[in-house]
Design an enzyme around this catalytic site. Sequence first.
Site, PDB file in Angstrom:
ATOM      1  N   PRO A   2       0.723  -1.178   0.072  1.00 10.99           N
ATOM      2  CA  PRO A   2       0.023   0.144  -0.049  1.00 10.99           C
ATOM      3  C   PRO A   2       0.691   1.285  -0.039  1.00 10.99           C
ATOM      4  O   PRO A   2       1.616   1.433   0.751  1.00 10.99           O
ATOM      5  CB  PRO A   2      -0.781  -0.204   1.372  1.00 10.99           C
ATOM      6  CG  PRO A   2      -0.868  -1.704   1.628  1.00 10.99           C
ATOM      7  CD  PRO A   2       0.443  -2.045   1.072  1.00 10.99           C
ATOM      8  N   GLU A   3       0.578   2.110  -0.936  1.00  8.44           N
ATOM      9  CA  GLU A   3       1.252   3.452  -1.154  1.00  8.44           C
ATOM     10  C   GLU A   3       0.304   4.429  -0.351  1.00  8.44           C
ATOM     11  O   GLU A   3      -0.586   4.172   0.066  1.00  8.44           O
ATOM     12  CB  GLU A   3       1.838   3.548  -2.684  1.00  8.44           C
ATOM     13  CG  GLU A   3       2.540   2.529  -3.076  1.00  8.44           C
ATOM     14  CD  GLU A   3       2.907   2.839  -4.426  1.00  8.44           C
ATOM     15  OE1 GLU A   3       2.806   3.972  -4.967  1.00  8.44           O
ATOM     16  OE2 GLU A   3       3.212   1.915  -5.298  1.00  8.44           O
ATOM     17  N   LYS A  58       3.351   6.467   4.604  1.00  8.26           N
ATOM     18  CA  LYS A  58       2.832   5.600   4.567  1.00  8.26           C
ATOM     19  C   LYS A  58       2.352   4.763   6.097  1.00  8.26           C
ATOM     20  O   LYS A  58       1.963   3.774   6.127  1.00  8.26           O
ATOM     21  CB  LYS A  58       3.525   4.479   3.763  1.00  8.26           C
ATOM     22  CG  LYS A  58       3.853   4.543   2.388  1.00  8.26           C
ATOM     23  CD  LYS A  58       4.772   3.748   1.794  1.00  8.26           C
ATOM     24  CE  LYS A  58       5.255   4.237   0.290  1.00  8.26           C
ATOM     25  NZ  LYS A  58       6.289   3.067  -0.245  1.00  8.26           N
ATOM     26  N   ARG A 281      13.207  -3.261  -8.705  1.00  7.15           N
ATOM     27  CA  ARG A 281      11.906  -3.109  -8.970  1.00  7.15           C
ATOM     28  C   ARG A 281      11.390  -2.798 -10.505  1.00  7.15           C
ATOM     29  O   ARG A 281      12.220  -2.263 -11.123  1.00  7.15           O
ATOM     30  CB  ARG A 281      11.399  -1.786  -8.240  1.00  7.15           C
ATOM     31  CG  ARG A 281      11.693  -1.926  -6.688  1.00  7.15           C
ATOM     32  CD  ARG A 281      11.092  -0.922  -6.003  1.00  7.15           C
ATOM     33  NE  ARG A 281      11.397  -0.683  -4.553  1.00  7.15           N
ATOM     34  CZ  ARG A 281      10.811   0.129  -3.799  1.00  7.15           C
ATOM     35  NH1 ARG A 281       9.945   1.236  -4.004  1.00  7.15           N
ATOM     36  NH2 ARG A 281      10.965   0.133  -2.453  1.00  7.15           N
TER      37      ARG A 281
END
Length: 291
Positions: A2-3, A58, A281
Amino acid sequence: MPELPEVETVRRGLEPVITGAKIVSVTLNRRDLRFPFPEAFSERLIGRTIMGLGRRAKYLLFHLSQNETILSHLGMSGSWRIEDDFLRERSSTVSKFVKHDHVVMDIQAKDGKVYHLTYNDVRRFGFMLLVDTRSLYEHPLLKKLGLEPMSNAFSGSYLQEVFVNKKISLKGVLLDQSIVAGLGNIYVCEALWRSRLSPQRGAFTLALKTECARELAASLAQNIRNVITEAISSGGSTLRDYIRTDGSLGYFQHSFSVYGREGKECLHCGIPIVRILQSGRSSFYCSQCQK
């Protein structure tokens, strides 16, 4: 993971119900998540009032009476949900995730109604800490965070300042939480595509003292704001395990222009989107539009 938009969506979903609520009971279904729970965690929470719910990057910040704050990170798959007795009974029979409910707080709202505030985490990478509210922002996890992308101070000028002499890629700098707090892989890819900037481009090129560099930095700052704002409005992106506080899904993933679209046509020029690895990434971008 979750960002910022997902965490802000959680905050907005919980805040109206839990602000002013009293914690009646706390059930821990395991001893730890990524880290062990604070000592006597349940006992320290019972009887406290939730004064408000904040967010930094976050992290969710449950501000409690008696000057303590629960600092909560969702990790890779964590989520909070709020339910009354009817919804809880329904979710316990239809949700495959209930077995991963690790923390359940029964809270009594200001109107007297009892709700169940539940933390669920399939991968258990999230964590909760109890921190003195009076020195909260001096905590090592928060102290060195950069600007929030939705803050008034976040601008093209700010990006130009932090990009000076940065030979690493634009994407690498934007993912540095000490520079921009809360941005993650998804929204960086999306903002760079909108700005027509390659994720491999050296960040220093936007710090040059030219009109072109100033315009590119201003465009990037605005596109970061726009992507974050739109994602929050859509309730975040549902990837893997993320759900909102009412158990529903986020929908911004249906608006992705590049993320996860390897091999599909660029929505601007029509050539295939490519995927590369940067520091382990995936980066998705258009090699023709983004320079």
